[in-house]
Enzyme design. Sequence first.
Site, PDB file in Angstrom:
ATOM      1  N   ASP A  39       0.854  -1.191   0.000  1.00  0.00           N
ATOM      2  CA  ASP A  39       0.000   0.000   0.000  1.00  0.00           C
ATOM      3  C   ASP A  39       0.895   1.248   0.000  1.00  0.00           C
ATOM      4  O   ASP A  39       1.718   1.426   0.894  1.00  0.00           O
ATOM      5  CB  ASP A  39      -0.879  -0.038   1.262  1.00  0.00           C
ATOM      6  CG  ASP A  39      -1.727   1.224   1.399  1.00  0.00           C
ATOM      7  OD1 ASP A  39      -1.881   1.949   0.398  1.00  0.00           O
ATOM      8  OD2 ASP A  39      -2.230   1.467   2.519  1.00  0.00           O
TER       9      ASP A  39
ATOM     10  N   ASP B   8      -4.228   3.782   2.535  1.00  0.00           N
ATOM     11  CA  ASP B   8      -5.666   3.487   2.703  1.00  0.00           C
ATOM     12  C   ASP B   8      -5.918   2.015   3.046  1.00  0.00           C
ATOM     13  O   ASP B   8      -7.063   1.571   3.106  1.00  0.00           O
ATOM     14  CB  ASP B   8      -6.463   3.902   1.455  1.00  0.00           C
ATOM     15  CG  ASP B   8      -6.115   3.036   0.254  1.00  0.00           C
ATOM     16  OD1 ASP B   8      -5.196   2.177   0.345  1.00  0.00           O
ATOM     17  OD2 ASP B   8      -6.767   3.200  -0.803  1.00  0.00           O
TER      18      ASP B   8
ATOM     19  N   ASP C 293      -1.550  -1.028  -3.819  1.00  0.00           N
ATOM     20  CA  ASP C 293      -1.822  -0.179  -4.988  1.00  0.00           C
ATOM     21  C   ASP C 293      -0.571  -0.026  -5.851  1.00  0.00           C
ATOM     22  O   ASP C 293       0.499  -0.547  -5.527  1.00  0.00           O
ATOM     23  CB  ASP C 293      -2.358   1.190  -4.546  1.00  0.00           C
ATOM     24  CG  ASP C 293      -1.437   1.863  -3.537  1.00  0.00           C
ATOM     25  OD1 ASP C 293      -0.207   1.731  -3.689  1.00  0.00           O
ATOM     26  OD2 ASP C 293      -1.960   2.499  -2.596  1.00  0.00           O
TER      27      ASP C 293
ATOM     28  N   ASP D 229      -3.824  -9.247 -16.785  1.00  0.00           N
ATOM     29  CA  ASP D 229      -4.764 -10.362 -16.724  1.00  0.00           C
ATOM     30  C   ASP D 229      -5.927 -10.028 -17.659  1.00  0.00           C
ATOM     31  O   ASP D 229      -6.522  -8.951 -17.555  1.00  0.00           O
ATOM     32  CB  ASP D 229      -5.283 -10.515 -15.284  1.00  0.00           C
ATOM     33  CG  ASP D 229      -5.385 -11.968 -14.873  1.00  0.00           C
ATOM     34  OD1 ASP D 229      -6.003 -12.733 -15.624  1.00  0.00           O
ATOM     35  OD2 ASP D 229      -4.852 -12.323 -13.807  1.00  0.00           O
TER      36      ASP D 229
ATOM     37  N   ASP E 155      -7.313 -15.481 -18.353  1.00  0.00           N
ATOM     38  CA  ASP E 155      -8.072 -16.152 -17.297  1.00  0.00           C
ATOM     39  C   ASP E 155      -9.056 -17.181 -17.875  1.00  0.00           C
ATOM     40  O   ASP E 155      -9.857 -16.843 -18.763  1.00  0.00           O
ATOM     41  CB  ASP E 155      -8.862 -15.070 -16.531  1.00  0.00           C
ATOM     42  CG  ASP E 155      -9.524 -15.596 -15.285  1.00  0.00           C
ATOM     43  OD1 ASP E 155      -8.810 -15.878 -14.314  1.00  0.00           O
ATOM     44  OD2 ASP E 155     -10.769 -15.726 -15.281  1.00  0.00           O
TER      45      ASP E 155
ATOM     46  N   GLU F 106      -4.587 -19.642 -19.007  1.00  0.00           N
ATOM     47  CA  GLU F 106      -4.933 -20.504 -17.874  1.00  0.00           C
ATOM     48  C   GLU F 106      -5.787 -21.649 -18.405  1.00  0.00           C
ATOM     49  O   GLU F 106      -6.786 -21.408 -19.099  1.00  0.00           O
ATOM     50  CB  GLU F 106      -5.704 -19.715 -16.818  1.00  0.00           C
ATOM     51  CG  GLU F 106      -5.885 -20.528 -15.559  1.00  0.00           C
ATOM     52  CD  GLU F 106      -6.864 -19.921 -14.572  1.00  0.00           C
ATOM     53  OE1 GLU F 106      -6.741 -20.203 -13.381  1.00  0.00           O
ATOM     54  OE2 GLU F 106      -7.770 -19.180 -14.990  1.00  0.00           O
TER      55      GLU F 106
ATOM     56  N   HIS G 164      -2.233 -16.908  -6.702  1.00  0.00           N
ATOM     57  CA  HIS G 164      -3.271 -16.405  -5.806  1.00  0.00           C
ATOM     58  C   HIS G 164      -4.438 -17.373  -5.619  1.00  0.00           C
ATOM     59  O   HIS G 164      -5.367 -17.065  -4.879  1.00  0.00           O
ATOM     60  CB  HIS G 164      -3.788 -15.077  -6.361  1.00  0.00           C
ATOM     61  CG  HIS G 164      -4.460 -15.277  -7.702  1.00  0.00           C
ATOM     62  ND1 HIS G 164      -3.765 -15.695  -8.823  1.00  0.00           N
ATOM     63  CD2 HIS G 164      -5.750 -15.175  -8.085  1.00  0.00           C
ATOM     64  CE1 HIS G 164      -4.619 -15.824  -9.828  1.00  0.00           C
ATOM     65  NE2 HIS G 164      -5.822 -15.516  -9.414  1.00  0.00           N
ATOM     66  N   ASP G 165      -4.431 -18.495  -6.329  1.00  0.00           N
ATOM     67  CA  ASP G 165      -5.560 -19.432  -6.260  1.00  0.00           C
ATOM     68  C   ASP G 165      -5.279 -20.664  -5.405  1.00  0.00           C
ATOM     69  O   ASP G 165      -6.132 -21.554  -5.321  1.00  0.00           O
ATOM     70  CB  ASP G 165      -5.935 -19.912  -7.672  1.00  0.00           C
ATOM     71  CG  ASP G 165      -6.715 -18.855  -8.436  1.00  0.00           C
ATOM     72  OD1 ASP G 165      -7.352 -18.002  -7.793  1.00  0.00           O
ATOM     73  OD2 ASP G 165      -6.677 -18.883  -9.677  1.00  0.00           O
TER      74      ASP G 165
HETATM   75  C1  NOJ Z   1      -9.122 -17.934 -12.360  1.00  0.00           C
HETATM   76  C2  NOJ Z   1      -8.504 -16.894 -11.489  1.00  0.00           C
HETATM   77  O1  NOJ Z   1      -7.149 -17.165 -11.287  1.00  0.00           O
HETATM   78  C3  NOJ Z   1      -9.297 -16.859 -10.206  1.00  0.00           C
HETATM   79  O2  NOJ Z   1      -8.684 -16.093  -9.212  1.00  0.00           O
HETATM   80  C4  NOJ Z   1     -10.677 -16.373 -10.529  1.00  0.00           C
HETATM   81  O3  NOJ Z   1     -11.459 -16.411  -9.360  1.00  0.00           O
HETATM   82  C5  NOJ Z   1     -11.353 -17.234 -11.604  1.00  0.00           C
HETATM   83  N1  NOJ Z   1     -10.463 -17.531 -12.694  1.00  0.00           N
HETATM   84  C6  NOJ Z   1     -12.539 -16.539 -12.154  1.00  0.00           C
HETATM   85  O4  NOJ Z   1     -12.151 -15.414 -12.898  1.00  0.00           O
END
Ligand code: NOJ
Length: 550
Positions: free
Chosen positions: A22, A26, A30, A99, A200, A254, A327-328
């Site tokens: 950040d 806030d 960012d 993305d 994505d 992806e 991140h998933d």
């Molecule tokens: C894959 C992304 O990596 C994930 O974070 C997202 O929730 C889903 N696609 C839907 O966009």
Amino acid sequence: MNQKYWFKDKVFYQIWPRSFKDGNGDGMGDLIGVYEKLDYIQSLGCDGIWFSPLYPSPGVDCGYDISDYMDIAGEFGGMEAFKKVLDGAHERGMKVIMDLVVNHTSTEHEWFQKSRQKIEPYTDYYIWRPAKANGKLPNNWDSLFEGKAWQWDEVRQEYYMHLFAIEQADLNMDNPLVREEVKQILRFWLELGVDGFREDVITFISKKEGLPDDHIMPASKGFFYFNHGPHLHEYLEEFKKDVFSHYDCMTLAEAPMVKPKTALKYIDEKNDPVLDMMIQFASQEADCMFTDFNHMKFSLRKLKKAYSAWQNGLEGRGWNMLYIENHDHPRMVSRYGSEKFRTESAKMLAVSYMFLKGTPFVYQGQEIGMSNWYPSDPAMYEDVQTRWQYENVGTKKSPKKRLERLWHGSRDSARTPLQWDDSENAGFTTGTPWFYVNENYREVNVADQEKDSDSVLNFYREVICLRKELPCVKKGIYKEYGKYSSALYTYSRKTAGQKILVVCSFSEKEENWKVPKEFDLSTAKLILCNYKDTRSLTLKPYDARVYLWE
Ligand code: NOJ
């Protein structure tokens, strides 16, 4: 497209913007924060950045629900801040990829708002269907995030498809106007100077004609009717021909559940590829099936099988994208490594994938060995998928068991703010952080690791530097040894004039290593290791070594 294949020489750093840094106090990460940290990213040896979505979004799926594709969200600093970061990255020789999330939009997107009112030309921008005569849903497909894949819309008096959250409506890519919109988006960012896209769930954009009921899959119904659908290749070809081929850019798709053979239909370099690389999920599946209540135990054999299948399957034809975190998925130290041997296992995990053939990605925090986050209350979770799972999966189990399941499976485990130092809020923000900071930030943070030459952070720098220096890491042939070992992963990479042998222990115990017959360690140089005493062939917990011959 990229006749130059510059992406093969890069190491990318993934920024999940909300939790990186950040810069304006806030509480939300960012682009001002990113700008401050460009030198840090460069110091790792990373020369590419993948930004998870930065666009305006209601934030139902943390930015993967986009309401305007041609802008940068105000909370991240807006377009001005983005251009500064882009220039700053380019000045440092770093590429920037965005993305591209076009399987679906936010239901707050103007297109959806007009489509639900049947305002032309937006009427057929989404996948609308009337209720069946008996009042049933248009088909039996499941959403990957919450319940069934259909939501009734009071305005239009029809159902719309959502393969993810209810607020993420699937676009109708069969409509040529929608494809033109996608191309406009691509041109907009490419003209601005970005260097490519991570696309994505792009393999979901073409749904099977007629949207038939799925009578085969017991769960995730519909998956094989919307993954790699009938027009996927054709649409990707169109995007390439009309847009990508006019720019020096890269595309990374992806691709859930994809196998090397299928991937080659899209990325075979000898066969006019429509994409450059694909993100496989096989290396993420060695310990869990998130739809089952119980997680399986980590299986190294499964992981090795996945790595070898991709290394061998693409050899000479396609290029691998390499990653262990994003991140998933929960943090790797907690999954395939060990929190008890955090430093050793984080280093070992780096070695395990960084010397494979392909373009590696490092997810923010991975480079300091961040581990999972263990909230005490399910209400602390932010992620839409996690919340739904808590309410709907394993409901007969105790709340404690259900919470523990999330600790090991939730995406939020890897979404806590990056731990910059041991000051309040881990130095992530001077305000109130938008999300919880992992309690271990006093022991695990960038500032401390900068000062320690033995830290995970400095080890990552060494690894990245080595992989850039050694031609056999870029070009060498891969070979795996001892595939039946459930503790050790041994592989070599060979070119005519150079070879390396890599051994990684995934065990908390000491393990005896049988050096593959064709290698004589007495003539090798040990170029990387995570323990000081490296003479013995009894490997210590999470030992990792790289030997070089040239
Ligand atoms: C894959 C992304 O990596 C994930 O974070 C997202 O929730 C889903 N696609 C839907 O966009």
